[in-house]
Design an enzyme around this catalytic site. Structure first.
Site, PDB file in Angstrom:
ATOM      1  N   VAL A  98     -45.343 -40.114  15.849  1.00  0.00           N
ATOM      2  CA  VAL A  98     -45.141 -38.876  14.801  1.00  0.00           C
ATOM      3  C   VAL A  98     -46.498 -38.416  14.268  1.00  0.00           C
ATOM      4  O   VAL A  98     -47.189 -39.280  14.211  1.00  0.00           O
ATOM      5  CB  VAL A  98     -44.239 -39.455  13.667  1.00  0.00           C
ATOM      6  N   CYS A  99     -46.784 -37.355  14.304  1.00  0.00           N
ATOM      7  CA  CYS A  99     -47.833 -36.858  13.692  1.00  0.00           C
ATOM      8  C   CYS A  99     -49.316 -37.289  14.537  1.00  0.00           C
ATOM      9  O   CYS A  99     -49.166 -37.455  15.751  1.00  0.00           O
ATOM     10  CB  CYS A  99     -48.142 -37.118  12.242  1.00  0.00           C
ATOM     11  N   THR A 100     -50.201 -37.618  13.899  1.00  0.00           N
ATOM     12  CA  THR A 100     -51.491 -38.150  14.545  1.00  0.00           C
ATOM     13  C   THR A 100     -51.317 -39.565  15.086  1.00  0.00           C
ATOM     14  O   THR A 100     -52.260 -40.007  15.561  1.00  0.00           O
ATOM     15  CB  THR A 100     -52.707 -37.986  13.443  1.00  0.00           C
ATOM     16  N   THR A 118     -48.666 -33.074  18.499  1.00  0.00           N
ATOM     17  CA  THR A 118     -49.256 -33.901  17.198  1.00  0.00           C
ATOM     18  C   THR A 118     -49.080 -32.768  16.147  1.00  0.00           C
ATOM     19  O   THR A 118     -48.557 -31.658  16.080  1.00  0.00           O
ATOM     20  CB  THR A 118     -50.499 -34.345  17.395  1.00  0.00           C
ATOM     21  N   GLY A 148     -44.301 -33.631  16.170  1.00  0.00           N
ATOM     22  CA  GLY A 148     -45.569 -33.122  15.474  1.00  0.00           C
ATOM     23  C   GLY A 148     -45.766 -33.282  14.008  1.00  0.00           C
ATOM     24  O   GLY A 148     -45.419 -34.713  13.730  1.00  0.00           O
TER      25      GLY A 148
END
Length: 224
Positions: A98-100, A118, A148
């Site tokens: 998830v995300c970075t 990301t 993202g």
């Protein structure tokens, strides 16, 4: 089914809290929250999360999930974290972020040649790990699933639940947790946000944050 979340200091708590709230309800699932030594990790919200296992004691994951946060800059240079993710991924059915958190997968060599996503402010950095950015809230490439920024972790969890246990199970959990988003504003992504707001936020926060992340990635790659 063993679901393993990999935590580290300065993690974004919602990157973790959203998916774990959903995925932990999968029938037959056991959830393991792992940190290097099993001790509490700090979050970006000023409180800590207490894991229930260490890397050494964590069983093999069927689903491994890596959240993101500002702590990713340090995590990608942490051999224990990267090696744990790399080894767990070898036998996992699903490798996710998830995300970075995607950059930790990248540091473990899991993004090369893959389509991924990301947080919108960092997508330009994915090619540093050999990945191709795909503009989507959730991107699946084989058994690699990347989400993202932050709240997209809930969408990712629902998609993964449908893949793992069927759409009816995912829909039932979505209903139980009343995930029926109706935000007061249309603009959670740059493509749907007024340009001055996007540019202002980038100037205040994300230009520097992305530059710092790029420097950390480059330093990690140079050291390998």
């Amino acid at each position: 089914m063993n679901i393993v979340f990999v935590l580290f200091d300065n993690v974004t708590q919602l990157d973790f809290a959203g998916p774990v709230q959903f995925l932990s309800r999968l029938p037959g699932a056991t959830t393991y929250i792992a940190s290097t030594d099993g001790k509490a990790v700090s979050t970006d919200c000023g409180f800590a999360i207490v894991p229930n296992t260490s890397f050494a004691d964590c069983p093999q994951a069927d689903i491994i999930c890596v959240p993101g946060g500002h702590g990713v800059r340090e995590a990608i240079a942490n051999t224990a974290i990267v090696e744990f993710v790399r080894e767990q991924a070898k036998a996992a059915d699903w490798i996710t972020s998830v995300c970075t958190g995607s950059f930790i997968l990248g540091a473990a060599g899991l993004l090369n040649g893959k389509r991924a996503t990301t947080h919108w402010a960092y997508t330009q950095l994915l090619p540093l790990f050999g990945a191709t950015h795909e503009e989507a809230r959730v991107v699946r490439d084989g058994n690699l699933v990347t989400a993202g920024g932050v709240t997209s972790g809930i969408d990712f969890a629902l998609e993964l639940m449908a893949l793992a246990k069927g759409e009816d199970v995912a829909r039932s959990i979505q209903l139980a947790l009343e995930y029926d988003p109706a935000p007061p504003f249309d603009g959670g992504h740059p493509s749907r946000t007024a340009r001055p707001l996007v540019e202002g936020l980038k100037a205040r926060v994300y230009d520097k944050a992305a530059a710092d992340m790029e420097a950390a990635i480059c330093a990690t790659l140079a050291a390998t």
